[in-house]
Enzyme design. Structure first.
Site, PDB file in Angstrom:
ATOM      1  CG  LEU A 137     -23.843 -36.285 -50.014  1.00 53.12           C
ATOM      2  CD1 LEU A 137     -24.800 -37.306 -50.621  1.00 53.12           C
ATOM      3  CD2 LEU A 137     -23.571 -36.612 -48.550  1.00 53.12           C
ATOM      4  CG  PHE A 533      -5.632 -25.245 -14.914  1.00 49.13           C
ATOM      5  CD1 PHE A 533      -6.478 -24.345 -14.298  1.00 49.13           C
ATOM      6  CD2 PHE A 533      -5.776 -25.453 -16.268  1.00 49.13           C
ATOM      7  CE1 PHE A 533      -7.449 -23.665 -15.021  1.00 49.13           C
ATOM      8  CE2 PHE A 533      -6.754 -24.787 -17.004  1.00 49.13           C
ATOM      9  CZ  PHE A 533      -7.592 -23.889 -16.367  1.00 49.13           C
ATOM     10  CD  GLU A 858      -3.684 -25.497  -5.748  1.00 55.33           C
ATOM     11  OE1 GLU A 858      -3.042 -26.544  -5.795  1.00 55.33           O
ATOM     12  OE2 GLU A 858      -3.777 -24.725  -6.714  1.00 55.33           O
TER      13      GLU A 858
END
Length: 924
Positions: A137, A533, A858
């Protein structure tokens, strides 16, 4: 380079091929080179739109609409225009627009250059034809639009940016000159089939028709018959995607009708005033915020940093990329790389492992398996052990079976795919909470918490409400994936382990155990972690063991850095939860009893699942005094990777369940949710369900301050007024309280000798109060004052007797409140957050900059559910207006699908309902 699991040995960059970067304005449009980045295309289109007449740039503006949210800025900076086209992806944002715009592709091969309509790429509905294998292309021609031509683009994704569309669409209509009679019509959809799909039959049937409501109704019904989406379609969300197909047509109908009314006011009716907001797009704006915190006392020493907002010491390094993480450590001499071989079965016996093909691959040094572990392979922290390498059987997809060590990361990963494992499938395969309940598959112990007598309370209440809510899991998705570098020291089996872990002492203990050496032979290094985490505890320790075993066997440094796919495959996340409840309450909203059962999907080993169930029960009531409680929580044993600790540790799930039935109680009583919350909020000296005394003065202070600072009642009236004037857009507002207990299970050692040192320094500080810390320390050294002191904090004396249902499991509580206002699009399920106000009780802040930066801390993470309930409020407004039940349930995550399907209308009624649908995916 890896792309969708396919290895590409040679990659050619088109960055300096000038023919692929052409930008040319012609008499009939714009030519853009295929290698232009999406950012370049976006900028060129924006500049062109600003210079040309509006009637010529309708296709350009439709493309710009999609480019604003395609990927993210970083992706748009490097992704090419042509790459998006030539991939013919089903979920392309721009191909449907280019296709309806009659764009032309210029493609080249050896000795040949030809032009083809872009829409031809999708003529067979599969994207398999038109282009030859050797064609490249070169460029794309985008034509100008005409006066009576209208082009629009639509998309709906899980998020506005950095998410593939669930459904995208490009639509174009051309009218007979001076009329509303359709001359030409094109509709292309993405996200529906294997590639971009055209609704050719529908469009042909509508040519010659006037642009009116009957045409709209016929178009919707015809397109649903033409664009078939089976119930088992890849990607799921079938009814939602079918609804988007017609919702987008309706949006296009309104956009065009509005333009026609302006052009031909005497021929076309105007759209209803309360429909106008349906035409407004949600735009991503740069977030703005303001933080307020207490100042230090006036008499505090200027040199004393406590209470001042101080930047993180390594903050600049983090921002510039200079911070050294585990994988940034320079390569050691002779360093090798490890890749995991994981289970492809959820529950099976291992019949054989054949590494012969892998060992023949380039660069492969060895295969590491359970036979190479000199020490412990199983770790019994509960009845079900955590395992380094599977031995004889596997219990989940992604379980570590063996590993390949090679001279490069690429060689190790390529060889890992060549290891052949023969399985003998076993039954049952348990994946969901429902299946675990059916097979009575649980980890022990089951936890219960009882207060009062719920059976007696249910006899005297005015109302009883029962329900069930499902809360999906969540990936930790830390920026730095699981990473380990193990370096043998060369004597006495000593080893340095560099690891991204939240618990280096646990890594040291497990690595020593698996190698069969004393703990002091293992030195664990953790300088910083790129996010965790809760996700870098047990799984990190197991991966460190694998890497250490390899380094021990081969006597070379071994590095293991999981790619994102392997990281997500082998690790768990936040526990999915099913909560079942029965609530008894009075007409005035006073809640007298709750019967609550929680089931969490623990995965194949216990990890922290039992602790999570305990935390859920102890925190379940959030900020509310409920006299009679019967609650239980069970961790389901399933054939999934073990779910683990996650920020909030069970409270976000438990609190969300509670706030859900609080919201439903309000609907039943005909009161607002905030009234129900205030009526049932803890008062002074009341006891929790586990008989711990509470002093909730700061709870009420946070609640009242949040009410005041957010101007809740004034904004609630404004929201109601907006909803009265708008049918297809609705706003919602919610305020949520927070009671978060602190100290559960804490037995931490922390140095605390500051007072001793301060007392020794007092004479020096008194003599030179304006001095610096460095000057004071130097003077102390010269006076031979010892500046070394040791002190330890043993942790809080917490306890809970689960048999008696009483104790002192927490040392204290922190409080907060959050108010959020949102707006939803009833036609697509999209939403935007307008404003959030948060008030948090954090005591006297040591460093406000850290506390503000840890907004996802938290305790405060739960307050994010204020967005959830603001959306619930908006959906309730929709349902009230449409005479639907205002007592309904929503589940988490609250996706665009849930929002849209809860806003039932004439378009959802058109959608065929599958009576015997085969689900594409299993909801965990």
């Amino acid at each position: 380079m890896k792309f969708k699991g396919v290895f590409h040995p040679i990659i050619i960059s088109p960055a300096r091929i000038l023919d692929l970067h052409v930008v040319k304005h012609t008499d009939d449009g714009l030519i853009l080179g295929s290698a232009c980045s999406l950012t370049v295309v976006k900028d060129i289109l924006a500049k062109t739109v600003s210079k040309l007449a509006a009637e010529k740039t309708k296709i350009f503006r439709a493309l710009l609409q999609q480019l604003k949210t395609l990927g993210g800025q970083q992706i748009r900076n490097v992704a090419s225009f042509g790459g998006n086209i030539i991939s013919r992806s089903s979920t392309s944002d721009i191909n449907p627009v280019l296709a309806v715009g009659n764009c032309i592709l210029s493609v080249a091969s050896q000795g040949r250059l030809r032009n083809i309509p872009l829409s031809d790429l999708f003529a067979d509905g599969l994207g398999n034809n038109t282009l030859e294998p050797d064609e490249i292309l070169i460029s794309v021609h985008i034509p100008y639009s005409r006066k009576s031509e209208f082009v629009s683009a639509f998309r709906q994704a899980q998020r506005r940016e950095n998410a593939l569309p669930i459904v995208s669409a490009g639509m174009r209509v051309l009218f007979e000159e001076g009329s509303n009679i359709i001359k030409d019509f094109n509709i292309f959809y993405g996200g529906i089939g294997p590639t971009t799909l055209a609704a050719n039959q529908t469009c042909r049937a509508l040519i010659g028709r006037p642009w009116d409501e009957q045409m709209l109704d016929d178009a919707c019904r015809m397109v649903l018959k033409e664009i078939l989406l089976p119930s088992s379609a890849s990607g799921g969300k079938v009814e939602f995607r079918r609804t988007l197909i017609v919702s987008f047509i309706f949006k296009f109908y309104l956009e065009v009708l509005q333009s026609l009314q302006i052009m031909y006011p005497n021929q076309c009716r105007s759209i209803p005033e309360n429909y106008a907001s349906a035409l407004e797009h949600f735009h991503t704006k740069m977030p703005q915020s303001m933080q307020k915190y207490q100042d230090v006392e006036p008499g505090q020493f200027a040199q004393d940093p406590v209470g001042h907002p101080i930047m993180h010491q390594a903050g600049i390094k983090h921002a510039t990329g200079e911070a050294v993480y585990c994988d940034d450590i320079r390569a050691m001499d002779g360093e090798l790389f490890l890749a995991l071989v994981t289970s492809a079965k959820a529950h099976a016996k291992i019949v054989s492992i054949d590494p012969s093909e892998a060992l023949k691959m380039p660069g492969v040094v060895d295969i590491i398996s359970v036979q190479d572990i000199p020490g412990q392979n199983e770790f019994y922290y509960y009845d079900v052990p955590d395992i380094i390498f599977a031995r004889e059987k596997v219990t989940c997809v992604g379980q570590m079976v063996c590993a390949v060590v090679a001279d490069s990361d690429v060689h190790a990963k390529r060889a890992a795919k060549k290891v052949k494992i023969e399985y003998e499938p076993q039954e049952p395969v348990i994946l969901t909470i429902e299946e675990a309940i059916k097979h009575n598959s649980f980890f022990e112990p089951q936890r219960k918490l009882v207060q009062g007598n719920v059976d007696e309370a249910f006899k005297i209440v005015d109302h009883i409400l029962e329900g069930e809510i499902h809360i999906g899991g969540q990936e930790h998705f830390y920026m730095e994936t699981q990473s380990v570098l193990a370096v043998p020291k060369g004597e006495d089996k000593e080893m340095d382990v560099y690891v991204s872990s939240q618990h280096p002492a646990h890594v040291q203990e497990m690595v020593a155990s698996c190698l069969g050496v004393p703990d002091n032979r293992i030195m664990c290094h953790v300088k910083r972690i790129g996010g965790a985490f809760g996700g870098k505890l047990m799984k990190t320790s197991l991966l460190a063991c694998v890497t250490a075993v390899a380094a021990n066997k081969i006597d070379h440094a071994v590095r293991c850095i999981l790619d994102r796919g392997t990281d997500m495959l082998t690790t768990g996340g936040r526990h999915p939860v099913t909560g079942k409840y029965k609530v008894g309450f009075m007409n005035n909203g006073k809640i007298l009893a709750i019967d609550f059962d929680a089931y969490i999907n623990g995965g194949c080993t216990t990890d922290d699942s039992v602790l999570v169930t305990e935390a859920m029960l102890l925190k379940m009531e959030n900020a509310y005094k409920i006299p009679n409680v019967w609650s239980s929580a069970r961790a389901c044993k399933t054939n999934m990777p073990s779910n683990a600790a996650f920020r909030g540790f069970g409270f976000p799930q438990a609190g969300l369940i509670t706030e859900s039935w609080i919201t439903r109680v309000a609907a039943r009583c005909g009161l607002s949710p905030e009234q129900i919350r205030e009526i049932n909020m803890y008062k002074e000296n009341e006891l929790t369900p586990y008989k711990q005394e509470l002093h909730p003065g700061n709870l009420h202070r946070c609640w009242n301050e949040c009410m005041e600072k957010s101007a809740y009642h004034t904004r609630k009236q404004t929201v109601n007024e907006f909803n009265r004037k708008n049918y297809w857009k609705k706003k919602g507002i919610a305020i949520i309280p927070l009671k978060y207990p602190v100290g559960f299970g804490t037995r931490v050692l922390a140095q605390d000798a500051c007072q001793t040192l301060l007392k020794r320094l007092e004479p020096i500080i008194t003599q030179n109060p304006e001095g610096t810390w460095k000057e004071w320390a130097k003077e102390a050294f010269e006076q031979s004052i010892n500046l070394s002191a040791t002190g330890y904090f043993r942790g809080y004396e917490t306890n809970i007797d689960w048999e008696k249902g009483k104790g002192h499991p927490f040392e204290y509580f922190v409080y907060g409140a959050a108010c959020t206002e949102v707006e939803i699009d009833c036609l697509t399920g999209d939403h935007k957050n307008i404003r959030t106000d948060i008030v948090m009780d954090i005591g006297c802040s040591i460093n406000p900059a850290v506390d503000i930066g840890q907004g996802l801390g938290e305790s405060a993470v739960f307050l994010g559910c204020s967005v959830f309930f603001a959306i619930w409020d908006a959906v309730a407004a929709v349902r009230k207006e449409r005479a639907l039940s205002e007592d309904f349930e929503l589940h988490s995550p609250l996706t665009p699908e849930q929002i849209r399907m809860a806003c039932a209308d004439q378009f959802t009624e058109m959608i065929p309902k599958d009576k015997s649908a085969v689900s594409w995916a299993i909801s965990l």
